[in-house]
Each structure stands twice: as C-alpha cells, then as structure tokens.
Design an enzyme around this catalytic site. Structure first.
Site, short mmCIF file in Angstrom:
data_model
loop_
_atom_site.label_atom_id
_atom_site.label_comp_id
_atom_site.label_asym_id
_atom_site.label_seq_id
_atom_site.Cartn_x
_atom_site.Cartn_y
_atom_site.Cartn_z
N GLY A 356 0.94 -1.25 -0.08
CA GLY A 356 0.02 -0.18 -0.01
C GLY A 356 0.81 1.19 0.03
O GLY A 356 0.54 2.42 -0.33
N GLN A 357 1.94 1.49 0.55
CA GLN A 357 2.89 2.33 0.65
C GLN A 357 4.00 2.54 -0.35
O GLN A 357 4.61 3.59 -0.70
CB GLN A 357 3.55 2.18 1.86
N ASP A 471 0.34 -2.61 12.29
CA ASP A 471 -0.12 -3.27 11.06
C ASP A 471 0.80 -4.67 10.89
O ASP A 471 1.29 -5.05 10.06
CB ASP A 471 0.16 -2.41 9.97
#
Length: 517
Positions: A356-357, A471
């Site tokens: 996602g990053q 996370d």
C-alpha cells in the site's frame, strides 16, 4: 564523465557540420541528399515522395548498381552532378555511324517541354576522317555542324585533349537549345565513306581536361554533358508552398535564385540561405552551448533536489536530528544516483514486492551489499510524514527480529528507504503457498510467533519510548536465510511518551491486525 565524453561530442559535431553543409542546407529536410557518386541532390531535385518539386526533378537511385547510380526519372539520363546555381551534369549517348559493335541511331535527349536546355558550356564534336557532322532540328533544318579534315599523310594522331579540325572538329551550339538530331553529311574522301565516324555533344571542360583521352571516346557509349535548369515557369506557391514568400537573404530571383552576398545554402528552400561560419567558430559555439547547458542543468538538478528534499520531509527529519530523537550514526543519506545504479534504474525485473505504501526493489550497492529499496507511491504531502516516521522509529530499534534500516534518500520525487535485504521473502508466502522444499511445520510457526512476539515486546516495553507497529500481519513479517522472523513496514507506527498511558486513534492499515496495546 562529461570531460571524457566531450571529445566524442566534438567528433560528432565536426561530422554533423560536414553533413549539414551538404545535406541540411541543400536537400529538403528529412530527404536523402546522395546516391552513389552523386553526393549533393539539392531541392528542387530529390529522391522519394515529397522531396522534389515535380516529376521533372525526381531522381531515381538505382541501388542494384555498384556503386548506386542516379537517374532523372522522366528523361532517363544518368545524373553525375547537380548545382543549386542552375546546372546539371548528365550522360548523353554518342551517335555512331559504320562502327562495328556499336548501336546505330542513338540521339541526344529531347528536352522539349521540360525545365532543361542544353548549356552553351557544351560543344558539338565529331571524330572522323574527312566527314561532316550536322546538327538538325526535329523538323529537318540544319542548325549547326562541323567538318573534320582527314590527314592524307596518315601520320597525325588525336591529341589527348585537343580538337583542332584534323580528324576531330568542334562547334558551339545555339542558345536555349532543347532538342536536335545528329546526322552525317557527304565525305570529302570517297574512300573513307564507309569508315567509322561518330559525333556527340560534350561538356567542353571535361573534353579538354588532362584526364580525358579523346582517342578512348570511341570505346565509350556516352559522354558527360551540361544542362541548364530554371524555375521560370513555376510560381512561388509551387516552389515554396506560399504566394507571400519574400526573403532578403535571396537576390536575382528570376529564372534562377541565388543567396545574397554573405549567405550560402539553397535559395529554393524556405530559410535555406544561411550565414556561413567556420568550423572553429561553430566548435566555440558548441563548447559554449555545452558548458551553458551543463551549468543550467546542474542548477536545475540542485534546485529539484532541494524542492524534493523539502517536499519529502527533509525539514522534518532535520528537526528530528537536531532534537536528538534520531540516532544519526545509524542512518546513511544516499544520493539518487547511487540508488538508480543499484536498482538498474528501478527495473521492473528487480521488484521484490508491492504494498500500500510503495514498491520494493532488490539492489546492490557499490560495496557489494544486497539491499531492499522501498520506493513510495505516495504523492500527498500530508502523508509524507509516514516515511520520516519510519526513519525515526527504525533508527531507535536495535533488536534481532526487526528489519534493519540502512538509510534513506529524500532528494527524489518520492522518498526512498534502504533496508537490509531479507532473503526468503514474507511469512505470508509460506502460509498461503505450500513449499515442498520447506514445509511450514508447527514447530517453525511457533518459533516465528515467539520471535515476532519478542519483537513486539521490545517495541512496547524496551525501546526508549513505546513503539506501536499498528499493522502486524504475515505479509509484514520477513524470513531471513535461517528463517528467522524480521518485523518490517513501520510506515504506520506510532511512538508514544512513557507517561501517556492511553491513546485513542483510528485503526491503521489492515483491519484486524492492530497491536493489542
């Protein structure tokens, strides 16, 4: 590097100056300017569609010949030379009579209706013993001719480049001549009536040059002649594509155009006449331009790096450094060139994974170390703090089950983080994709779980200030060559003061994988 390449630039430039003088300034842009020995084909002549004025000026290059030969398409004559000043050198057949192994009836080309005429630089020539050669119009009237006298002693031989009347005669031709036929009249010596004789139109300069042997002409089938061409019957629109064309660089533009004094090039091209300059002067301009370009590019590069450094949180990192929150000795600031080279320009073949990053690439530093380089997808300035946060968090961690941060680069469009390379990928790959070579036994699962728990315990309790990962999931747990767990991806982590016993915040990243704390 630039100094090493500069001599190559000079060499290429000298070649380009030579090419530009013969191609770019004379031929139409993007059109071929040579064919075999014909090294200049100036517009309005040209090879290929869109490169010539009309069908009269079309050049066909026969590349099956060795070397290739150029021909005027309509007239079919081989072209030897073209001048932008209005002349054209071509080959013209020799007319033979009573000569063994020679064709009969060949005549000079018919140029009627074309923009070409025979130049008065030519001479009508005849080689025979006591013969009369005549030039006649297409309607049969005589327009010229000459008589060659036979030497009765039979001792005189033709001189290499002389035609004085003995066995060889010459005469000038009428002005604006476009067509004629060659014939032979009565001979003075009846005994030589059936002797071989031949006549031809020829370029006088070629005929009288030291390299021409007149005696050898009998073995030839054609000789060079000069044609004159003009655009008197064409409009500006036909030539230049516009009716409003004017240019003070061009003068004497009636039947022919010429570049004005101080200019050179092709007056039949828009902006075709240019101020000439020496190669040395152009090299000086090249060096000055190259140096200026280098300085400007360097300034732009520095300016861009400063912009990206600020944009990617460089000021925030400086604040952290100055506050003592970051262990400076453990963080290396990489430059963009190092990481470009390490990842082969961020080649898609080097991708280790995407999240996602951002995207993680495999790279190799100049010292031989294998690293993982994370390139952000984030462009929102409000989220750039996550990367600085990850740098700050990892700089404080010294625990064997946490991936080690080696350094960062903030001078690129998106920030880059450099980690130690973890060989065996993510735990998620072993859980969801069975590996026959290394089945994930319960013993291994328990050991990995204990290692991850130990890392979290360290982060929560043993670090200088509590760190919440926020996370934790199998795809963020890496396995090294000994299948030891390494907790990774600290982009959404939070660092808390010891006196803060309660924090209210929304769940970050993957729902269901928030630290119990």
């Amino acid at each position: 590097m630039d100094i090493v390449w500069f001599p190559l630039h000079i060499t290429l430039f000298i070649c380009s100056v030579t090419a530009a003088a013969s191609e770019a300034a004379l031929a139409k842009p993007n059109c071929s300017s040579h064919c075999g020995v014909l090294t200049e084909i100036p517009y309005p002549f040209g090879i290929g569609a869109g490169c010539y004025l009309d069908h009269w000026f079309q050049i066909i290059c026969d590349r099956t010949a060795s070397p290739p030969k150029a021909f005027l398409n309509v007239i079919g004559l081989e072209v030897l030379e073209i001048s932008v000043e209005g002349t054209l050198k071509v080959t013209s057949p020799i007319t033979f009579s009573n000569c063994s192994n020679k064709p009969l009836g060949l005549q000079a080309p018919n140029l009627e209706g074309s923009p070409f005429v025979f130049s008065q630089k030519n001479r009508f020539s005849s080689i025979s013993c006591g013969g009369i050669a005549l030039m006649t119009s297409l309607y049969g009237s005589t327009i010229g001719g000459c008589l060659s006298i036979c030497d009765n002693t039979n001792t005189r031989v033709l001189q290499p480049n002389s035609c004085s009347g003995m066995k060889c005669c010459q005469t000038t031709i009428p002005l604006h001549l476009s067509a004629f036929n060659t014939s032979f009249g009565a001979v003075l010596n009846a005994d030589s009536q059936m002797a071989c004789k031949f006549a031809f139109l020829v370029d006088h300069d070629w005929f009288t040059s030291n390299s021409t042997n007149i005696s050898a002409i009998s073995e030839m089938d054609s000789v060079p002649i000069v044609l004159e061409w003009s655009l008197l019957d064409y409009t500006n629109f036909e030539i230049y594509g516009t009716n409003n064309w004017t240019d003070d660089k061009i003068t004497n533009c009636s039947s022919h155009c010429f570049c004005s004094k101080g200019f050179q090039g092709n007056p039949y091209l828009l902006d075709g006449c240019q101020v000439p300059s020496s190669v040395l002067g152009q090299l000086f301009l090249l060096f000055g331009g190259w140096w200026s370009h280098k300085v400007v590019r360097k300034r732009k590069h520095i300016k861009r790096k400063k912009k990206f450094l600020k944009q990617n949180g460089g000021l925030l990192l400086e604040q952290q450094l100055s506050s003592g929150a970051v262990n400076v000795d453990k963080i290396r600031l990489f430059n963009s060139k190092e990481l470009e080279k390490a990842t082969d320009g961020f080649n898609a073949d080097r991708i280790l994974g995407k999240g996602g990053q951002g995207t993680v690439y495999k790279g190799m530093l100049t010292d031989g170390r294998i690293v993982a380089v994370k390139k952000s997808k984030i462009v929102d300035r409000g989220e750039v703090g996550q990367f600085i946060n990850e740098i700050v968090i990892l700089s404080q961690i010294s625990q064997g089950n946490v991936v080690k941060l080696l350094g960062c680069c903030l001078e690129t469009e998106v920030p880059l983080l450099v980690y130690e390379f973890i060989l065996n990928g993510t735990l998620s790959e072993y859980i969801h994709h069975q590996n026959e070579e290394l089945p994930l036994t319960w013993e291994m699962r328990l050991r990995i779980a204990i290692q991850v728990a130990g890392a979290l315990s360290y982060l929560h309790s043993a670090a200088s200030s509590p760190i919440f990962h926020r996370d934790i999931k199998s795809s963020n747990i890496l396995l090294d060559e000994k299948y030891t767990a390494k907790v990774a991806d600290f982009g959404t982590s939070r660092s808390m003061s010891i006196d803060r016993t309660h924090v209210t915040t929304k769940v970050q990243r993957t729902f269901g994988y928030l630290d119990p704390d």
